[in-house]
Design a protein around this motif. Structure first.
Motif, PDB file in Angstrom:
ATOM      1  N   LEU A  32       0.822  -1.208   0.000  1.00 57.52           N
ATOM      2  CA  LEU A  32       0.000   0.000   0.000  1.00 57.52           C
ATOM      3  C   LEU A  32       0.861   1.265   0.000  1.00 57.52           C
ATOM      4  O   LEU A  32       0.531   2.244  -0.666  1.00 57.52           O
ATOM      5  CB  LEU A  32      -0.951  -0.005   1.197  1.00 57.52           C
ATOM      6  N   ARG A  33       1.981   1.243   0.729  1.00 58.78           N
ATOM      7  CA  ARG A  33       2.891   2.406   0.719  1.00 58.78           C
ATOM      8  C   ARG A  33       3.491   2.576  -0.676  1.00 58.78           C
ATOM      9  O   ARG A  33       3.677   3.702  -1.146  1.00 58.78           O
ATOM     10  CB  ARG A  33       3.987   2.234   1.764  1.00 58.78           C
ATOM     11  N   HIS A  34       3.779   1.458  -1.347  1.00 58.52           N
ATOM     12  CA  HIS A  34       4.327   1.533  -2.709  1.00 58.52           C
ATOM     13  C   HIS A  34       3.314   2.180  -3.657  1.00 58.52           C
ATOM     14  O   HIS A  34       3.674   3.064  -4.443  1.00 58.52           O
ATOM     15  CB  HIS A  34       4.710   0.128  -3.199  1.00 58.52           C
ATOM     16  N   VAL A  35       2.063   1.746  -3.587  1.00 59.89           N
ATOM     17  CA  VAL A  35       1.024   2.322  -4.439  1.00 59.89           C
ATOM     18  C   VAL A  35       0.888   3.816  -4.149  1.00 59.89           C
ATOM     19  O   VAL A  35       0.808   4.630  -5.068  1.00 59.89           O
ATOM     20  CB  VAL A  35      -0.326   1.586  -4.262  1.00 59.89           C
ATOM     21  N   GLU A  36       0.890   4.174  -2.868  1.00 57.63           N
ATOM     22  CA  GLU A  36       0.790   5.590  -2.486  1.00 57.63           C
ATOM     23  C   GLU A  36       1.983   6.371  -3.045  1.00 57.63           C
ATOM     24  O   GLU A  36       1.823   7.479  -3.563  1.00 57.63           O
ATOM     25  CB  GLU A  36       0.730   5.731  -0.961  1.00 57.63           C
ATOM     26  N   GLN A  57      -5.611   7.617 -11.400  1.00 58.01           N
ATOM     27  CA  GLN A  57      -6.981   7.215 -11.100  1.00 58.01           C
ATOM     28  C   GLN A  57      -7.064   5.698 -10.882  1.00 58.01           C
ATOM     29  O   GLN A  57      -7.689   5.235  -9.922  1.00 58.01           O
ATOM     30  CB  GLN A  57      -7.897   7.651 -12.243  1.00 58.01           C
ATOM     31  N   VAL A  58      -6.402   4.931 -11.732  1.00 57.20           N
ATOM     32  CA  VAL A  58      -6.412   3.471 -11.608  1.00 57.20           C
ATOM     33  C   VAL A  58      -5.704   3.035 -10.326  1.00 57.20           C
ATOM     34  O   VAL A  58      -6.194   2.168  -9.595  1.00 57.20           O
ATOM     35  CB  VAL A  58      -5.761   2.811 -12.853  1.00 57.20           C
ATOM     36  N   LEU A  59      -4.557   3.650 -10.023  1.00 58.61           N
ATOM     37  CA  LEU A  59      -3.832   3.299  -8.798  1.00 58.61           C
ATOM     38  C   LEU A  59      -4.649   3.629  -7.554  1.00 58.61           C
ATOM     39  O   LEU A  59      -4.668   2.852  -6.593  1.00 58.61           O
ATOM     40  CB  LEU A  59      -2.474   4.022  -8.749  1.00 58.61           C
ATOM     41  N   GLN A  63      -5.868   1.001  -4.799  1.00 56.10           N
ATOM     42  CA  GLN A  63      -5.583   1.261  -3.388  1.00 56.10           C
ATOM     43  C   GLN A  63      -6.864   1.168  -2.553  1.00 56.10           C
ATOM     44  O   GLN A  63      -6.901   0.495  -1.509  1.00 56.10           O
ATOM     45  CB  GLN A  63      -4.956   2.648  -3.259  1.00 56.10           C
ATOM     46  N   ALA A  64      -7.915   1.799  -3.016  1.00 57.08           N
ATOM     47  CA  ALA A  64      -9.186   1.780  -2.280  1.00 57.08           C
ATOM     48  C   ALA A  64      -9.756   0.365  -2.207  1.00 57.08           C
ATOM     49  O   ALA A  64     -10.241  -0.075  -1.159  1.00 57.08           O
ATOM     50  CB  ALA A  64     -10.194   2.717  -2.949  1.00 57.08           C
ATOM     51  N   ARG A  65      -9.664  -0.367  -3.304  1.00 57.67           N
ATOM     52  CA  ARG A  65     -10.220  -1.722  -3.324  1.00 57.67           C
ATOM     53  C   ARG A  65      -9.409  -2.675  -2.451  1.00 57.67           C
ATOM     54  O   ARG A  65      -9.963  -3.564  -1.813  1.00 57.67           O
ATOM     55  CB  ARG A  65     -10.295  -2.231  -4.766  1.00 57.67           C
ATOM     56  N   VAL A  66      -8.084  -2.494  -2.425  1.00 57.41           N
ATOM     57  CA  VAL A  66      -7.251  -3.328  -1.549  1.00 57.41           C
ATOM     58  C   VAL A  66      -7.609  -3.060  -0.090  1.00 57.41           C
ATOM     59  O   VAL A  66      -7.777  -3.994   0.701  1.00 57.41           O
ATOM     60  CB  VAL A  66      -5.742  -3.090  -1.808  1.00 57.41           C
ATOM     61  N   LEU A  67      -7.743  -1.789   0.262  1.00 60.86           N
ATOM     62  CA  LEU A  67      -8.122  -1.446   1.633  1.00 60.86           C
ATOM     63  C   LEU A  67      -9.490  -2.031   1.981  1.00 60.86           C
ATOM     64  O   LEU A  67      -9.698  -2.543   3.076  1.00 60.86           O
ATOM     65  CB  LEU A  67      -8.125   0.068   1.826  1.00 60.86           C
ATOM     66  N   GLU A  68     -10.398  -1.986   1.025  1.00 58.80           N
ATOM     67  CA  GLU A  68     -11.735  -2.558   1.235  1.00 58.80           C
ATOM     68  C   GLU A  68     -11.634  -4.068   1.457  1.00 58.80           C
ATOM     69  O   GLU A  68     -12.251  -4.611   2.363  1.00 58.80           O
ATOM     70  CB  GLU A  68     -12.592  -2.252   0.006  1.00 58.80           C
ATOM     71  N   GLU A  69     -10.823  -4.734   0.642  1.00 57.40           N
ATOM     72  CA  GLU A  69     -10.656  -6.188   0.770  1.00 57.40           C
ATOM     73  C   GLU A  69     -10.018  -6.546   2.106  1.00 57.40           C
ATOM     74  O   GLU A  69     -10.445  -7.473   2.783  1.00 57.40           O
ATOM     75  CB  GLU A  69      -9.804  -6.733  -0.384  1.00 57.40           C
TER      76      GLU A  69
END
Length: 161
Positions: A32-36, A57-59, A63-69
Protein backbone atom coordinates in the motif's frame (compact mmCIF):
# COMPACT_ATOMS: atom_id res chain seq x y z
CA UNK A 1 -20.52 -8.89 -21.32
CA UNK A 2 -17.58 -8.61 -23.65
CA UNK A 3 -17.19 -6.64 -26.81
CA UNK A 4 -14.62 -8.61 -28.80
CA UNK A 5 -11.54 -8.88 -26.60
CA UNK A 6 -12.56 -5.88 -24.52
CA UNK A 7 -14.23 -6.46 -21.16
CA UNK A 8 -17.19 -4.37 -20.09
CA UNK A 9 -16.71 -2.23 -16.99
CA UNK A 10 -18.81 -4.63 -14.89
CA UNK A 11 -16.80 -7.62 -16.12
CA UNK A 12 -13.55 -5.79 -15.34
CA UNK A 13 -14.84 -5.00 -11.87
CA UNK A 14 -15.75 -8.67 -11.32
CA UNK A 15 -12.28 -9.76 -12.44
CA UNK A 16 -10.68 -7.19 -10.14
CA UNK A 17 -12.80 -8.46 -7.23
CA UNK A 18 -11.69 -12.05 -7.96
CA UNK A 19 -8.04 -11.01 -8.19
CA UNK A 20 -8.16 -8.99 -4.97
CA UNK A 21 -9.85 -11.81 -3.12
CA UNK A 22 -7.41 -14.44 -4.43
CA UNK A 23 -4.30 -12.34 -3.78
CA UNK A 24 -5.37 -10.90 -0.44
CA UNK A 25 -2.28 -12.21 1.38
CA UNK A 26 0.03 -10.28 -0.95
CA UNK A 27 -1.43 -6.93 0.09
CA UNK A 28 0.90 -5.81 2.84
CA UNK A 29 1.34 -2.32 4.33
CA UNK A 30 4.49 -2.14 2.18
CA UNK A 31 2.42 -2.75 -0.96
CA UNK A 32 0.00 0.00 0.00
CA UNK A 33 2.89 2.41 0.72
CA UNK A 34 4.33 1.53 -2.71
CA UNK A 35 1.02 2.32 -4.44
CA UNK A 36 0.79 5.59 -2.49
CA UNK A 37 4.38 6.44 -3.49
CA UNK A 38 3.59 5.84 -7.15
CA UNK A 39 0.53 8.09 -6.91
CA UNK A 40 2.66 10.83 -5.35
CA UNK A 41 5.40 10.35 -7.94
CA UNK A 42 2.93 10.75 -10.81
CA UNK A 43 1.25 13.72 -9.12
CA UNK A 44 4.64 15.45 -8.78
CA UNK A 45 5.52 15.16 -12.47
CA UNK A 46 6.19 18.55 -14.05
CA UNK A 47 3.81 17.80 -16.89
CA UNK A 48 0.85 15.50 -16.76
CA UNK A 49 -0.78 13.76 -19.64
CA UNK A 50 -4.19 12.15 -19.90
CA UNK A 51 -2.39 8.81 -19.50
CA UNK A 52 -0.68 9.83 -16.26
CA UNK A 53 -3.96 11.20 -14.90
CA UNK A 54 -5.67 7.91 -15.80
CA UNK A 55 -2.82 5.93 -14.20
CA UNK A 56 -3.25 7.87 -10.96
CA UNK A 57 -6.98 7.21 -11.10
CA UNK A 58 -6.41 3.47 -11.61
CA UNK A 59 -3.83 3.30 -8.80
CA UNK A 60 -6.19 5.11 -6.42
CA UNK A 61 -8.95 2.69 -7.36
CA UNK A 62 -6.67 -0.28 -6.69
CA UNK A 63 -5.58 1.26 -3.39
CA UNK A 64 -9.19 1.78 -2.28
CA UNK A 65 -10.22 -1.72 -3.32
CA UNK A 66 -7.25 -3.33 -1.55
CA UNK A 67 -8.12 -1.45 1.63
CA UNK A 68 -11.74 -2.56 1.23
CA UNK A 69 -10.66 -6.19 0.77
CA UNK A 70 -8.35 -6.05 3.78
CA UNK A 71 -11.12 -4.50 5.82
CA UNK A 72 -13.34 -7.53 5.20
CA UNK A 73 -11.06 -9.64 7.34
CA UNK A 74 -10.08 -7.01 9.86
CA UNK A 75 -9.57 -8.65 13.18
CA UNK A 76 -11.48 -7.79 16.29
CA UNK A 77 -8.26 -6.41 17.74
CA UNK A 78 -8.03 -3.79 14.99
CA UNK A 79 -11.63 -2.78 15.61
CA UNK A 80 -10.96 -2.49 19.37
CA UNK A 81 -7.79 -0.48 18.77
CA UNK A 82 -9.72 1.89 16.53
CA UNK A 83 -12.37 2.30 19.20
CA UNK A 84 -9.75 2.95 21.88
CA UNK A 85 -8.21 5.69 19.76
CA UNK A 86 -11.62 7.35 19.67
CA UNK A 87 -11.32 8.24 23.37
CA UNK A 88 -9.76 11.66 23.88
CA UNK A 89 -9.38 11.26 27.62
CA UNK A 90 -6.34 9.13 28.59
CA UNK A 91 -7.83 7.83 31.83
CA UNK A 92 -11.07 6.85 30.12
CA UNK A 93 -9.12 5.07 27.36
CA UNK A 94 -7.02 3.24 29.98
CA UNK A 95 -10.10 2.16 31.94
CA UNK A 96 -11.81 0.78 28.82
CA UNK A 97 -8.59 -0.98 27.77
CA UNK A 98 -8.07 -2.50 31.22
CA UNK A 99 -11.65 -3.75 31.34
CA UNK A 100 -11.36 -5.29 27.88
CA UNK A 101 -8.07 -6.98 28.66
CA UNK A 102 -9.43 -8.37 31.94
CA UNK A 103 -12.36 -9.92 30.08
CA UNK A 104 -10.51 -11.12 26.96
CA UNK A 105 -7.21 -12.26 28.48
CA UNK A 106 -3.59 -12.62 27.45
CA UNK A 107 -4.13 -14.04 23.93
CA UNK A 108 -6.25 -11.06 22.95
CA UNK A 109 -3.72 -8.73 24.60
CA UNK A 110 -0.99 -10.28 22.46
CA UNK A 111 -3.07 -9.65 19.32
CA UNK A 112 -3.48 -6.01 20.34
CA UNK A 113 0.24 -5.72 21.17
CA UNK A 114 1.12 -6.96 17.68
CA UNK A 115 -1.17 -4.30 16.19
CA UNK A 116 0.26 -1.47 18.27
CA UNK A 117 3.82 -2.59 17.47
CA UNK A 118 2.98 -2.58 13.75
CA UNK A 119 1.41 0.88 14.05
CA UNK A 120 4.41 2.30 15.89
CA UNK A 121 6.77 0.76 13.34
CA UNK A 122 4.71 2.32 10.55
CA UNK A 123 4.84 5.72 12.24
CA UNK A 124 8.63 5.41 12.41
CA UNK A 125 8.85 4.52 8.71
CA UNK A 126 6.69 7.52 7.77
CA UNK A 127 9.00 9.80 9.76
CA UNK A 128 12.10 8.20 8.23
CA UNK A 129 10.71 9.00 4.78
CA UNK A 130 10.24 12.64 5.77
CA UNK A 131 6.53 12.41 6.49
CA UNK A 132 4.66 13.67 9.50
CA UNK A 133 2.60 11.72 12.01
CA UNK A 134 0.18 13.31 14.46
CA UNK A 135 2.13 13.43 17.76
CA UNK A 136 -1.10 12.90 19.75
CA UNK A 137 -1.82 9.73 17.79
CA UNK A 138 1.70 8.43 18.42
CA UNK A 139 1.44 9.27 22.13
CA UNK A 140 -1.94 7.51 22.37
CA UNK A 141 -0.72 4.36 20.61
CA UNK A 142 2.45 4.32 22.75
CA UNK A 143 0.32 4.56 25.88
CA UNK A 144 -1.97 1.75 24.74
CA UNK A 145 1.04 -0.38 23.77
CA UNK A 146 2.74 0.17 27.14
CA UNK A 147 -0.41 -0.69 29.07
CA UNK A 148 -1.01 -3.86 27.02
CA UNK A 149 2.58 -5.06 27.50
CA UNK A 150 2.38 -4.50 31.26
CA UNK A 151 -0.88 -6.49 31.33
CA UNK A 152 0.78 -9.35 29.44
CA UNK A 153 3.82 -9.37 31.77
CA UNK A 154 1.65 -9.37 34.91
CA UNK A 155 -0.62 -12.12 33.66
CA UNK A 156 2.10 -14.35 32.24
CA UNK A 157 3.88 -14.15 35.62
CA UNK A 158 0.67 -15.39 37.26
CA UNK A 159 0.55 -18.33 34.83
CA UNK A 160 4.08 -19.39 35.84
CA UNK A 161 3.43 -19.25 39.62
Amino acid sequence: ETDGDKLSPSAMEERLDELLSAERGAFTPGFLRHVEGECERIANLKTTSPESARMTQVLRLIQARVLEELGKGIGEGAVVLGQLLGYDDDSERAAVLDAGLAVRGVDFAKELAALTAEALKGFGEVRTQGGEVDPELVRSVEGIDDRIRRFIERNEEKDFQ
